[in-house]
Design an enzyme around this catalytic site. Structure first.
Site, PDB file in Angstrom:
ATOM      1  N   SER A  42       7.224   6.313  -2.136  1.00 21.81           N
ATOM      2  CA  SER A  42       8.426   6.668  -1.371  1.00 21.81           C
ATOM      3  C   SER A  42       9.505   5.619  -1.622  1.00 21.81           C
ATOM      4  O   SER A  42       9.190   4.448  -1.863  1.00 21.81           O
ATOM      5  CB  SER A  42       8.114   6.679   0.126  1.00 21.81           C
ATOM      6  OG  SER A  42       9.307   6.745   0.878  1.00 21.81           O
ATOM      7  N   TYR A  51       4.121   2.036   6.770  1.00 17.33           N
ATOM      8  CA  TYR A  51       4.373   3.019   5.700  1.00 17.33           C
ATOM      9  C   TYR A  51       4.990   2.336   4.478  1.00 17.33           C
ATOM     10  O   TYR A  51       4.572   2.576   3.338  1.00 17.33           O
ATOM     11  CB  TYR A  51       5.296   4.089   6.269  1.00 17.33           C
ATOM     12  CG  TYR A  51       5.605   5.250   5.360  1.00 17.33           C
ATOM     13  CD1 TYR A  51       4.664   6.244   5.108  1.00 17.33           C
ATOM     14  CD2 TYR A  51       6.866   5.380   4.771  1.00 17.33           C
ATOM     15  CE1 TYR A  51       4.968   7.339   4.290  1.00 17.33           C
ATOM     16  CE2 TYR A  51       7.181   6.462   3.965  1.00 17.33           C
ATOM     17  CZ  TYR A  51       6.228   7.436   3.731  1.00 17.33           C
ATOM     18  OH  TYR A  51       6.533   8.515   2.931  1.00 17.33           O
TER      19      TYR A  51
END
Ligand code: NAP
Length: 247
Positions: A142, A155
């Site tokens: 990401s 994350y």
């Protein structure tokens, strides 16, 4: 890999979102697709059915990839069913967003286990099969792993770790003709993004994106297919599919 015809792909977390789009893209290109899911049984079966109804081959296979035994069983089931493994797309992921002040150790561990450890858990038993076919591995990271993001320490750490894992796996697998790359999506319209209020999307997020729109799962799926089919001389790289939100 000149074409996907006859190739066997595992896509983790493929019942919905990006994984579903990637599974369909690979299936449409002729790959036999193992549509992995953890909880989304019916959606995963629907993805497999859709691939089959357009002339492809696919099977939905349950497995929590954050559990090493289940990840191993997923690879074994794929090879038992289709006889080989050519493509592994590590896509499964979750978020538990909180500032570090509020984040618990369990919430940190959970996200790192699902978003980072799982990729190693599936990759490890898949290695020998991928070496036999000079296969392709694509890890879905990401832009948050590159840029960081408020309230996403767990994350961001997992996704940044995935880039380091990708580079190392690329170095270790190159002599066997296996390529390993990461794709870093930006903001993509899936369930993961659905909780963001429309006002925030319109007034805060879209204005940050040079291409002026939220990405679609198909934008990412096309990039994954490109790396698999046309990426013969591309390894250890991070392909940003983010509309320019992180340059
Ligand atoms: P999503 O719609 O929330 O879907 C998440 C997928 O991961 C589901 O298919 C889910 O399967 C699967 N999954 C979660 N835990 C799993 C586990 N333990 N074992 C197997 N599968 C598991 O999210 P998404 O947006 O499609 O995200 C897909 C990937 O893209 C993730 O790695 C995410 O971090 C990354 N990404 C997304 C965006 C975005 O804006 N959407 C941006 C950058 C990166 P079940 O439903 O079966 O549990």
């Amino acid at each position: 890999m000149a074409s996907l015809e006859g190739r066997v792909a595992i896509v983790t977390g493929a019942g919905r979102g990006l994984g579903a789009a990637i599974a369909k893209e690979l299936g449409a290109g002729g790959a036999k697709v193992v549509v992995n899911y953890s909880r989304s049984k019916e959606p995963a079966e629907a993805v497999a059915k859709e691939i089959e109804s357009s002339g492809g081959e696919a099977v939905a296979v349950q497995g929590d990839v954050s559990n090493p035994e289940e990840a191993k069983r997923l690879v074994e089931q794929a090879v038992e069913k289709y006889g080989q493994l050519d493509i592994l797309v590590n896509n499964a992921g979750i978020t538990i967003d909180k500032t570090m002040k509020k984040l618990t150790t369990d919430e940190w561990d959970k996200v790192v286990t699902v978003d980072l450890n799982s990729c190693y858990y599936v990759f490890k038993p898949a290695m020998e099969h991928l070496m036999e076919t000079q296969g392709r591995v694509v890890n879905i990271s990401s832009f948050v792993g590159q840029a960081g993001n408020f309230g996403q320490a767990n994350y961001a750490a997992a996704k940044a770790g995935l880039i380091g894992f990708t580079k190392t796996a690329a170095k270790e697998m190159a002599r066997s003709g296996v390529t390993v790359n990461a794709v870093c999506p930006g903001f993509i319209e899936t369930d993961m993004f659905a909780d963001v209020p429309q006002k925030v999307v319109d007034e805060k997020i879209v204005p940050m994106i040079p291409l002026g729109r939220i990405g679609q799962p198909e934008d990412v799926a096309k990039a994954v297919k490109y790396l698999c089919v046309d990426g013969d001389y591309i390894t250890g790289q991070t392909l940003n599919v983010n509309g320019g939100v992180y340059i």
